[in-house]
Design a protein around this motif. Structure first.
Motif, PDB file in Angstrom:
ATOM      1  N   MET A  18     -10.099   6.370  -1.404  1.00 49.70           N
ATOM      2  CA  MET A  18      -9.329   5.488  -2.273  1.00 49.70           C
ATOM      3  C   MET A  18     -10.254   4.688  -3.210  1.00 49.70           C
ATOM      4  O   MET A  18      -9.835   4.268  -4.273  1.00 49.70           O
ATOM      5  CB  MET A  18      -8.475   4.527  -1.451  1.00 49.70           C
ATOM      6  CG  MET A  18      -7.398   5.237  -0.629  1.00 49.70           C
ATOM      7  SD  MET A  18      -6.152   6.002  -1.658  1.00 49.70           S
ATOM      8  CE  MET A  18      -4.966   4.686  -1.737  1.00 49.70           C
ATOM      9  N   GLY A  68      -7.594   5.221  -5.574  1.00 54.93           N
ATOM     10  CA  GLY A  68      -6.664   4.322  -4.897  1.00 54.93           C
ATOM     11  C   GLY A  68      -5.730   3.587  -5.841  1.00 54.93           C
ATOM     12  O   GLY A  68      -4.541   3.431  -5.558  1.00 54.93           O
ATOM     13  N   THR A  72      -1.760   4.117  -5.656  1.00 55.44           N
ATOM     14  CA  THR A  72      -0.875   2.967  -5.474  1.00 55.44           C
ATOM     15  C   THR A  72       0.169   2.910  -6.578  1.00 55.44           C
ATOM     16  O   THR A  72       1.359   2.687  -6.322  1.00 55.44           O
ATOM     17  CB  THR A  72      -1.690   1.664  -5.435  1.00 55.44           C
ATOM     18  OG1 THR A  72      -2.603   1.725  -4.337  1.00 55.44           O
ATOM     19  CG2 THR A  72      -0.797   0.454  -5.293  1.00 55.44           C
TER      20      THR A  72
END
Length: 96
Positions: A18, A68, A72
């Motif tokens: 991530m 990441g 997200t």
């Protein structure tokens, strides 16, 4: 999707976390991010708009973009569309 882009550059064995940065760690260039954006759109259609995602970023933010942060963002957008009326019909249509 990222694996497909990495495979083109012989980076298919690269360790991706991530925190991995697209440009600094993986050596991807802007055209590679365009390819990734196309793959995201191909998979999720208009629900995931990469250009819109990076439009408000400064250049150094784009250069430092991590896996990441993109993951997200995609998760949040997919969760938001799951809450829309008729989302169950949308998902069943995607599976066919």
């Amino acid at each position: 999707m990222l694996a497909a882009v990495l495979d083109e550059y012989g980076l298919d064995t690269a360790e991706v976390t991530m925190e991995t940065r697209f440009t600094e760690d993986l050596g991807l260039e802007s055209i590679d991010l365009v390819t990734l954006a196309g793959l995201l759109r191909e998979r999720w259609g208009d629900r995931i708009n990469f250009a819109e995602f990076i439009a408000d970023m400064e250049l150094d933010e784009i250069i430092g973009l991590t896996v990441g942060r993109l993951v997200t963002h995609v998760e949040e957008l997919l969760q938001d569309t799951d809450r829309l009326p008729g989302a169950d019909r949308l998902h069943s249509a995607e599976r066919t």
